[in-house]
Write an enzyme that holds these catalytic residues in place. Structure first.
Site, PDB file in Angstrom:
ATOM      1  N   ASP A 241      11.417 -12.999 -28.271  1.00 34.92           N
ATOM      2  CA  ASP A 241      12.052 -12.855 -26.968  1.00 34.92           C
ATOM      3  C   ASP A 241      11.302 -13.593 -25.869  1.00 34.92           C
ATOM      4  OD1 ASP A 241       9.921 -11.020 -26.960  1.00 34.92           O
ATOM      5  OD2 ASP A 241      11.210  -9.266 -26.777  1.00 34.92           O
ATOM      6  N   ASN A 303      -1.436 -11.602 -23.944  1.00 32.75           N
ATOM      7  CA  ASN A 303      -0.626 -10.393 -23.915  1.00 32.75           C
ATOM      8  C   ASN A 303      -1.307  -9.364 -23.032  1.00 32.75           C
ATOM      9  OD1 ASN A 303       1.631 -10.488 -26.188  1.00 32.75           O
ATOM     10  ND2 ASN A 303      -0.166 -11.539 -26.970  1.00 32.75           N
ATOM     11  N   GLY A 413      13.018  -8.684 -17.171  1.00 33.35           N
ATOM     12  CA  GLY A 413      13.389  -7.471 -16.449  1.00 33.35           C
ATOM     13  C   GLY A 413      12.382  -7.044 -15.401  1.00 33.35           C
TER      14      GLY A 413
END
Length: 497
Positions: A241, A303, A413
């Protein structure tokens, strides 16, 4: 020009969607056809993914797509999170219920692997950040706890590749997700077979790796019949993604502007786009990761524990009788006092705590800081800490690349969180461009459109995003106060769970 339709199956850690992308050659619009919940399922003392239910929901979405768009649909492709996988037998039986990456079975196995092979050797073979959730350590966990699975396992399919198998029968792994596994060699461009053998992981299970944009075959006849769809082409987009989201960063590829990105969601993935993996000793020291991107690029990134912090706080508040939507959480954080206390977002304390606000307060207490005393203070602590972490990561990325970043693109988002966007601009002393929100779905369908011949290259793809997506701009403010906060932040430890 008549619109052509491409279907994105976009599975995230909290929800899944089936989305139609309608492209007229210059602009694209998205139509969400079906949304459904996702998340871990607790089986005994383990955390698993309910892939059978997800497949049922996907088929519901496909049926809705058939009813609305019918013969205008060109292709379909899947993107998901990274690292998790399914094992198939030679007869295409699923071997076990697939594990969730937060399952505790991998604890200690990263250190066990490093005791057999050095960090240097593993990094040179994979270029990946060391995290216990990586597929490598999951495979080691299964090798120890359930060795019988590997006696019958025939294929290792990462999560999006498993759903592509369900769609069309393909048994390959797409490049961008393969690179999240810590099993793929970034310079040999194949699985790290020598390393895997040394760790006693069977190598016969690893299939061919294909590039994003590869046509995988036609929709199974049975799936087409049940859904009412024609025998569509199934295309592997950038199946990770984040890889799909970065393909949809609205950055111009001309000129000298250097940019970094943050794919902001459950995780904040912050990085730069590079023509090659960076495998230097400094990259190893900083625990930087190299993940695949479009057109053989690499996403050199870190990350970071992202909106997971806020998501889990919200769930805890609800369990204790306080119901907040994300907009209200942002408001109470904005109203809270600034710079009271910070956390290291990457502390193991925050990987899977039973109660996130309690974990944040525990961290502050153990590091001799003021303990956040209400919901607003807890959320502000989390958001300020994320922004300060972004600055730390940005400095390290610039050190590795030797180039100064002029702007930060925040997509996904989490780009809806205006407070965090402003904090990121303030902490990093860089303008922030936030949007598109639906970067992952846009990247997915636009890669499919390129495969169909409607777009020619990555420049075309990003030009469509710039024409189609709304973005917001944030300029740095209050620099001195953020500098003082950063001086406190960089000395915070990563406390154990």
């Amino acid at each position: 020009m008549a619109e052509r339709c491409y279907l994105a199956i976009d599975l995230g850690a909290e929800s899944g969607r089936v989305i139609a992308g309608l492209l007229d050659g210059r602009k694209i619009r998205l139509d969400e056809l079906h949304r459904f919940a996702n998340g871990p399922v607790h089986l005994g003392d383990t955390m698993r993914w309910d892939v059978v239910r997800l497949w049922s929901e996907i088929q519901t979405g496909l049926a809705k797509a058939a009813q609305k768009y019918g013969d205008s649909i060109v292709s379909v492709g899947v993107d998901t999170w990274g690292v998790d996988y399914v094992l198939l037998s030679k007869k295409d039986e699923i071997l076990g219920q697939p594990y969730h990456y937060r399952d505790p079975r991998t604890r200690g196995l990263m250190d066990a692997a490093i005791s057999q092979l050095s960090r240097k050797e593993i990094f040179e073979n994979t270029g990946l950040q060391f995290m216990e959730i990586n597929s490598l350590y999951q495979l080691l966990a299964s090798r120890r706890s359930s060795p019988e699975l590997f006696d019958v396992a025939d294929r290792f399919l990462m999560m999006p590749d498993f759903f592509h198998w369900l769609l069309c029968g393909s048994r390959v792994v797409e490049f961008t997700n393969a690179t999240t596994s810590q099993c793929y060699h970034p310079t040999q461009k194949t699985w790290a077979f020598d390393m895997l053998r040394k760790l006693d992981i069977p190598t016969h299970i690893f299939p061919e790796v294909v590039a994003p944009g590869t046509s995988l075959g036609q929709l199974r006849e049975s799936v087409a019949r049940r859904s009412g769809l024609p025998r569509l082409n199934v295309v592997a987009p950038a199946t990770h993604d984040t890889g799909a989201a970065i393909a949809a960063v609205p950055a111009a590829l001309t000129g000298s502007t250097k940019w970094a990105y943050i794919s902001s969601g459950t995780w904040s993935l912050m990085g730069i786009e590079s023509a090659h993996a960076i495998l230097t000793p400094k990259a190893l020291e900083l625990n930087i990761t190299n993940e695949g991107g479009i057109d053989n690029t690499y996403r050199v990134l870190k990350n970071i524990m992202g909106m997971w912090l806020v998501q889990q706080c919200r769930k805890s508040f609800e369990r204790h009788g306080a119901s907040y939507d994300y907009g209200l959480l942002t408001q109470i954080a904005r109203d809270a006092k600034s710079f009271r206390a910070f956390i290291n977002p990457d502390s193991p304390l925050f990987v899977a705590p039973e109660d996130m606000p309690a974990a944040i307060r525990t961290y502050c207490q153990k590091t001799n800081q003021e303990v956040p005393d209400d919901e607003g203070a807890v959320i502000r602590c989390a958001l300020e800490s994320l922004a300060l972490k972004y600055r730390q990561v940005l400095e390290r990325l610039e050190g590795l690349s030797g180039e100064k970043t002029e702007v930060i693109h925040i997509v996904g988002g989490g780009s809806q969180n205006e407070l965090l966007n402003q904090f990121a601009a303030d902490a990093c002393h860089r303008p922030v461009i936030a949007g598109p929100i639906e970067a992952t779905a846009l990247g997915n369908v636009l890669v499919q459109a390129r495969t169909s011949g409607e777009l020619s290259n990555l420049a075309d793809l990003r030009a469509v995003v710039r024409e189609s997506a709304s973005v917001r701009h944030y300029e740095p403010q209050n620099s001195a106060a953020w500098d003082d906060a950063y001086a406190r932040f960089i000395n915070l430890p990563a406390l154990p769970a």
